[in-house]
Motif scaffolding. Structure first.
Motif, PDB file in Angstrom:
ATOM      1  N   LEU A 110      45.564  38.114  58.165  1.00 48.41           N
ATOM      2  CA  LEU A 110      45.533  38.928  56.837  1.00 48.41           C
ATOM      3  C   LEU A 110      44.916  38.111  55.732  1.00 48.41           C
ATOM      4  O   LEU A 110      45.136  36.634  55.418  1.00 48.41           O
ATOM      5  CB  LEU A 110      47.049  39.155  56.469  1.00 48.41           C
ATOM      6  N   LEU A 111      43.783  38.509  55.333  1.00 47.54           N
ATOM      7  CA  LEU A 111      43.139  37.650  54.030  1.00 47.54           C
ATOM      8  C   LEU A 111      42.993  38.723  53.038  1.00 47.54           C
ATOM      9  O   LEU A 111      42.535  39.777  53.141  1.00 47.54           O
ATOM     10  CB  LEU A 111      41.927  37.466  54.553  1.00 47.54           C
ATOM     11  N   LEU A 112      43.351  38.441  51.974  1.00 48.69           N
ATOM     12  CA  LEU A 112      43.563  39.223  50.616  1.00 48.69           C
ATOM     13  C   LEU A 112      42.123  38.861  50.065  1.00 48.69           C
ATOM     14  O   LEU A 112      41.728  37.716  49.629  1.00 48.69           O
ATOM     15  CB  LEU A 112      44.698  39.015  49.765  1.00 48.69           C
ATOM     16  N   TRP A 113      41.523  40.027  49.090  1.00 51.74           N
ATOM     17  CA  TRP A 113      40.414  39.696  48.376  1.00 51.74           C
ATOM     18  C   TRP A 113      40.822  40.552  46.860  1.00 51.74           C
ATOM     19  O   TRP A 113      41.272  41.741  47.080  1.00 51.74           O
ATOM     20  CB  TRP A 113      39.121  40.301  48.838  1.00 51.74           C
ATOM     21  N   THR A 114      40.243  40.131  45.910  1.00 51.45           N
ATOM     22  CA  THR A 114      40.676  40.703  44.670  1.00 51.45           C
ATOM     23  C   THR A 114      39.504  40.582  43.738  1.00 51.45           C
ATOM     24  O   THR A 114      38.846  39.588  43.660  1.00 51.45           O
ATOM     25  CB  THR A 114      42.200  40.465  43.904  1.00 51.45           C
ATOM     26  N   THR A 115      39.444  41.587  42.594  1.00 53.42           N
ATOM     27  CA  THR A 115      38.447  41.355  41.518  1.00 53.42           C
ATOM     28  C   THR A 115      39.456  40.749  40.381  1.00 53.42           C
ATOM     29  O   THR A 115      38.773  40.714  39.316  1.00 53.42           O
ATOM     30  CB  THR A 115      37.945  42.645  41.193  1.00 53.42           C
ATOM     31  N   ASP A 116      40.583  40.889  40.632  1.00 56.01           N
ATOM     32  CA  ASP A 116      41.386  40.506  39.275  1.00 56.01           C
ATOM     33  C   ASP A 116      41.984  39.065  39.133  1.00 56.01           C
ATOM     34  O   ASP A 116      42.553  38.640  39.984  1.00 56.01           O
ATOM     35  CB  ASP A 116      42.922  41.488  39.346  1.00 56.01           C
ATOM     36  N   GLY A 117      41.107  38.581  38.311  1.00 60.69           N
ATOM     37  CA  GLY A 117      41.608  36.744  38.395  1.00 60.69           C
ATOM     38  C   GLY A 117      42.800  36.518  38.023  1.00 60.69           C
ATOM     39  O   GLY A 117      43.353  35.527  38.268  1.00 60.69           O
ATOM     40  N   ALA A 118      43.358  37.136  36.973  1.00 63.31           N
ATOM     41  CA  ALA A 118      44.963  37.103  36.685  1.00 63.31           C
ATOM     42  C   ALA A 118      45.958  37.326  37.826  1.00 63.31           C
ATOM     43  O   ALA A 118      46.908  36.297  38.088  1.00 63.31           O
ATOM     44  CB  ALA A 118      45.524  37.962  35.708  1.00 63.31           C
ATOM     45  N   LEU A 119      45.506  38.299  38.941  1.00 63.57           N
ATOM     46  CA  LEU A 119      46.455  38.498  40.006  1.00 63.57           C
ATOM     47  C   LEU A 119      46.094  37.467  40.888  1.00 63.57           C
ATOM     48  O   LEU A 119      47.012  36.766  41.426  1.00 63.57           O
ATOM     49  CB  LEU A 119      46.110  39.857  40.601  1.00 63.57           C
ATOM     50  N   LEU A 120      45.053  36.845  41.163  1.00 62.43           N
ATOM     51  CA  LEU A 120      44.543  35.668  42.167  1.00 62.43           C
ATOM     52  C   LEU A 120      45.398  34.383  41.684  1.00 62.43           C
ATOM     53  O   LEU A 120      45.825  33.823  42.695  1.00 62.43           O
ATOM     54  CB  LEU A 120      43.171  35.586  41.900  1.00 62.43           C
ATOM     55  N   GLN A 121      45.455  34.222  40.549  1.00 65.76           N
ATOM     56  CA  GLN A 121      46.241  33.242  39.891  1.00 65.76           C
ATOM     57  C   GLN A 121      47.683  33.091  40.362  1.00 65.76           C
ATOM     58  O   GLN A 121      48.251  32.273  40.546  1.00 65.76           O
ATOM     59  CB  GLN A 121      46.039  32.959  38.241  1.00 65.76           C
TER      60      GLN A 121
END
Length: 243
Positions: A110-121
């Motif tokens: 499982l590898l997650l990717w996002t465009t949401d910088g706040a969520l990534l943080q």
């Protein structure tokens, strides 16, 4: 909130000028087929429309789960190895996706990717204590965790669970070489460089196969083919540690 042309450009990975042209020339329609010509109107996502006759849901941000295979690295580009980013072709907001943590070349799962910088943080910051669980194929048995367990470089892994794993309970995504002596499952908080491999090495064993099966509350589906991806809702990651 966005201007209509800004949100369209974000989703089509095109310039704002090109997005405005598409809108003003009537190439963007609502679901009923009515042209949407006001490029500067303020809109909120998600917004369903049609571009060139094809349906498109305009999003502000996305979260994508990927089953990363072995043999690719967690990167947007690399001169030596295939990259996991290229396997996301066709994902919404593809050009804007960034990895949530990393998996090394020979680790699958499982590898997650996002465009949401706040969520990534939120998902990667140590203070959030988001757990990650791995299944491992080992070359030999591993010892018990000693008090104040510390790796050679002084790093103290935050291990919340570590135990043997039966073959019947292993995730199908785990690659188990013929020389495997035993299986194990480990849950850690954090993601230091090669942390799981270094943990088992310090306990007297050696990792032959490694697969991340969960991140937060989201588990890699057993029918999720290697190399595939799907959009998920951030609520699927929610646990007391990920809020």
């Amino acid at each position: 909130m966005f201007r209509f042309y800004e949100l369209l450009a974000r989703n089509l990975d095109c310039s704002k000028t090109e997005a405005r042209r598409l809108i003003e020339e009537g190439d963007v329609e609502d679901e009923a087929g009515q042209a949407l010509r006001d490029a500067r109107r303020v809109v909120t996502a998600p917004l369903v429309c049609r571009v060139g006759g094809e349906p498109l849901t305009l999003r502000e941000n996305v979260l994508v789960a990927q089953h990363k295979p072995t043999g690719v690295i967690t990167a947007l580009r690399d001169d030596r190895h295939p990259v996991a980013f290229d396997l996301l072709d066709g994902a919404p907001l593809h050009a804007l996706l960034r990895p949530v943590g990393r998996l090394d070349l020979e680790t699958s799962g499982l590898l997650l990717w996002t465009t949401d910088g706040a969520l990534l943080q939120r998902l990667t910051h140590p203070k959030r204590a988001v757990p990650r669980t791995y299944h491992a194929a080992l070359a030999g048995p591993f010892g018990a965790l000693p008090p104040n367990f510390t790796l050679e470089d002084g790093h103290q892994p935050q291990i919340t669970a570590l135990q043997p794993l039966s073959a019947g309970d292993a995730h199908p995504a785990l690659q188990v070489p013929d020389e495997t002596a035993c299986l194990a499952t480990v849950t850690i908080v954090g993601g230091a460089y090669h942390e799981v491999r270094r943990i088992f090495a310090a306990l007297g064993s050696h990792v032959l196969g490694l697969c991340r099966i969960s991140f937060g509350a989201y588990h890699l589906p057993v029918d999720f083919a290697a190399g595939s991806h799907r959009e998920i809702d951030p609520s699927e990651l929610v646990s007391s540690s990920a809020r």
